[in-house]
Design a protein around this motif. Structure first.
Motif, PDB file in Angstrom:
ATOM      1  N   LEU A 261      20.259  16.247  98.714  1.00  0.00           N
ATOM      2  CA  LEU A 261      20.449  14.914  99.272  1.00  0.00           C
ATOM      3  C   LEU A 261      20.205  14.858 100.778  1.00  0.00           C
ATOM      4  CD1 LEU A 261      23.731  13.922  97.412  1.00  0.00           C
ATOM      5  CD2 LEU A 261      21.408  13.172  96.878  1.00  0.00           C
ATOM      6  N   ARG A 262      20.123  16.007 101.426  1.00  0.00           N
ATOM      7  CA  ARG A 262      19.931  16.033 102.880  1.00  0.00           C
ATOM      8  C   ARG A 262      18.528  15.558 103.219  1.00  0.00           C
ATOM      9  NH1 ARG A 262      23.507  19.460 105.913  1.00  0.00           N
ATOM     10  NH2 ARG A 262      21.854  19.430 107.461  1.00  0.00           N
ATOM     11  N   PHE A 263      18.395  14.850 104.334  1.00  0.00           N
ATOM     12  CA  PHE A 263      17.099  14.327 104.745  1.00  0.00           C
ATOM     13  C   PHE A 263      16.164  15.432 105.220  1.00  0.00           C
ATOM     14  CE2 PHE A 263      19.417  14.560 108.662  1.00  0.00           C
ATOM     15  CZ  PHE A 263      18.466  14.924 109.598  1.00  0.00           C
ATOM     16  N   ASP A 264      16.719  16.567 105.675  1.00  0.00           N
ATOM     17  CA  ASP A 264      15.873  17.640 106.195  1.00  0.00           C
ATOM     18  C   ASP A 264      15.680  18.783 105.204  1.00  0.00           C
ATOM     19  OD1 ASP A 264      18.462  18.507 106.256  1.00  0.00           O
ATOM     20  OD2 ASP A 264      18.355  19.391 108.249  1.00  0.00           O
ATOM     21  N   SER A 265      16.049  18.574 103.934  1.00  0.00           N
ATOM     22  CA  SER A 265      15.870  19.634 102.947  1.00  0.00           C
ATOM     23  C   SER A 265      14.416  19.689 102.480  1.00  0.00           C
ATOM     24  CB  SER A 265      16.808  19.415 101.756  1.00  0.00           C
ATOM     25  OG  SER A 265      16.486  18.225 101.088  1.00  0.00           O
ATOM     26  N   VAL A 266      14.033  20.808 101.888  1.00  0.00           N
ATOM     27  CA  VAL A 266      12.667  20.994 101.395  1.00  0.00           C
ATOM     28  C   VAL A 266      12.398  19.972 100.296  1.00  0.00           C
ATOM     29  CG1 VAL A 266      11.115  22.627 100.279  1.00  0.00           C
ATOM     30  CG2 VAL A 266      12.765  23.430 101.967  1.00  0.00           C
ATOM     31  N   LYS A 267      11.216  19.344 100.341  1.00  0.00           N
ATOM     32  CA  LYS A 267      10.764  18.345  99.369  1.00  0.00           C
ATOM     33  C   LYS A 267      11.632  17.089  99.374  1.00  0.00           C
ATOM     34  CE  LYS A 267       8.436  21.440  96.177  1.00  0.00           C
ATOM     35  NZ  LYS A 267       8.244  21.791  94.787  1.00  0.00           N
ATOM     36  N   ALA A 268      12.269  16.787 100.497  1.00  0.00           N
ATOM     37  CA  ALA A 268      13.091  15.580 100.571  1.00  0.00           C
ATOM     38  C   ALA A 268      12.223  14.333 100.428  1.00  0.00           C
ATOM     39  CB  ALA A 268      13.851  15.525 101.886  1.00  0.00           C
ATOM     40  N   ALA A 269      10.958  14.393 100.893  1.00  0.00           N
ATOM     41  CA  ALA A 269      10.056  13.245 100.810  1.00  0.00           C
ATOM     42  C   ALA A 269       9.047  13.400  99.676  1.00  0.00           C
ATOM     43  CB  ALA A 269       9.314  13.084 102.134  1.00  0.00           C
ATOM     44  N   ASP A 270       9.325  14.271  98.737  1.00  0.00           N
ATOM     45  CA  ASP A 270       8.401  14.491  97.606  1.00  0.00           C
ATOM     46  C   ASP A 270       8.339  13.228  96.757  1.00  0.00           C
ATOM     47  OD1 ASP A 270       6.708  15.653  95.809  1.00  0.00           O
ATOM     48  OD2 ASP A 270       8.279  16.793  94.776  1.00  0.00           O
ATOM     49  N   THR A 271       7.114  12.803  96.448  1.00  0.00           N
ATOM     50  CA  THR A 271       6.933  11.587  95.652  1.00  0.00           C
ATOM     51  C   THR A 271       6.962  11.874  94.165  1.00  0.00           C
ATOM     52  OG1 THR A 271       4.544  11.852  95.796  1.00  0.00           O
ATOM     53  CG2 THR A 271       5.603  10.456  97.458  1.00  0.00           C
ATOM     54  N   GLY A 272       6.961  13.132  93.770  1.00  0.00           N
ATOM     55  CA  GLY A 272       7.019  13.480  92.356  1.00  0.00           C
ATOM     56  C   GLY A 272       5.730  13.120  91.644  1.00  0.00           C
ATOM     57  N   ASP A 273       5.827  12.528  90.459  1.00  0.00           N
ATOM     58  CA  ASP A 273       4.655  12.168  89.647  1.00  0.00           C
ATOM     59  C   ASP A 273       4.193  10.732  89.873  1.00  0.00           C
ATOM     60  OD1 ASP A 273       4.744  14.685  88.540  1.00  0.00           O
ATOM     61  OD2 ASP A 273       6.006  14.069  86.852  1.00  0.00           O
ATOM     62  N   ASP A 274       4.759  10.042  90.814  1.00  0.00           N
ATOM     63  CA  ASP A 274       4.413   8.647  91.066  1.00  0.00           C
ATOM     64  C   ASP A 274       3.138   8.584  91.913  1.00  0.00           C
ATOM     65  OD1 ASP A 274       4.279   5.961  91.546  1.00  0.00           O
ATOM     66  OD2 ASP A 274       6.350   5.766  92.254  1.00  0.00           O
ATOM     67  N   ALA A 275       1.992   8.286  91.264  1.00  0.00           N
ATOM     68  CA  ALA A 275       0.679   8.281  91.932  1.00  0.00           C
ATOM     69  C   ALA A 275       0.601   7.165  92.977  1.00  0.00           C
ATOM     70  CB  ALA A 275      -0.435   8.122  90.909  1.00  0.00           C
TER      71      ALA A 275
END
Length: 191
Positions: free
Chosen positions: A154-168
């Protein structure tokens, strides 16, 4: 009659009581024990009184007296500090509380005994119950580790915090440049 008198004289006479002396081998004389206990308590109170009769004038004595007065206020202020930290930074607080969840129940009892003993109470813990509760607490380790991982995600500075996942669509929106008025103003000022 003379033989019975001699028998009672042997058991109870001549300033001796064989029955009482024999019983006192197996069971303490309650009255004599109370007299000894009162003497010990009187000596302890005299010693404590002598300790506090001396005027404490040195810096070290004042420092130690002040140090002895710290535990209660520190416990109270520390508890208030925990409440404040929970409001100011909930994620930080949650991570610490997950770590505290790993403290075995017997260690809480031990802490309670130490604190209670400091304030005058006495507690005992059975060794078998201590071991059983350690095993029970250790069974919670995987769940606590999972909770810590979820909290850190949940931290803003964690790895993949801004990962969009599978959403193209979201990925494209993140990759395509868009208008940035601040950047444009900076470029104009630099040119």
């Amino acid at each position: 009659m003379g033989m019975i008198d001699k028998m009672f004289g042997l058991l109870f006479g001549s300033d001796r009581n064989v029955v009482r002396e024999t019983v006192e081998i197996f069971r303490e004389n309650t009255e004599a024990g109370a007299v000894r206990s009162a003497g010990i308590q009187r000596q302890a109170m005299t010693q404590f009184g002598a300790e506090f009769a001396v005027a404490r004038q040195g810096y070290f004595d004042r420092f130690v007296d002040g140090l002895n007065r710290l535990p209660r206020p520190m416990l109270a202020l520390g508890t208030l500090g925990l409440f404040i930290s929970a409001m100011v930074n909930p994620l930080w607080f949650s991570e610490r509380m997950q770590g505290i969840a790993l403290v075995p129940e017997p260690m809480w009892w031990l802490l309670g005994v130490i604190v209670s003993f400091y304030f005058g109470a006495r507690h005992q813990i059975k060794a078998q119950k201590f071991q059983r509760e350690i095993v029970g607490t250790m069974a919670h380790v995987p769940q606590v580790l999972h909770n810590i991982k979820a909290i850190r995600a949940l931290r803003f500075d964690s790895v993949k915090a801004a990962d969009t996942g599978d959403d193209a669509r979201l990925t494209m929106a993140a990759l395509l440049p868009n208008d940035n008025p601040a950047l444009e103003a900076w470029r104009r000022a630099a040119a």
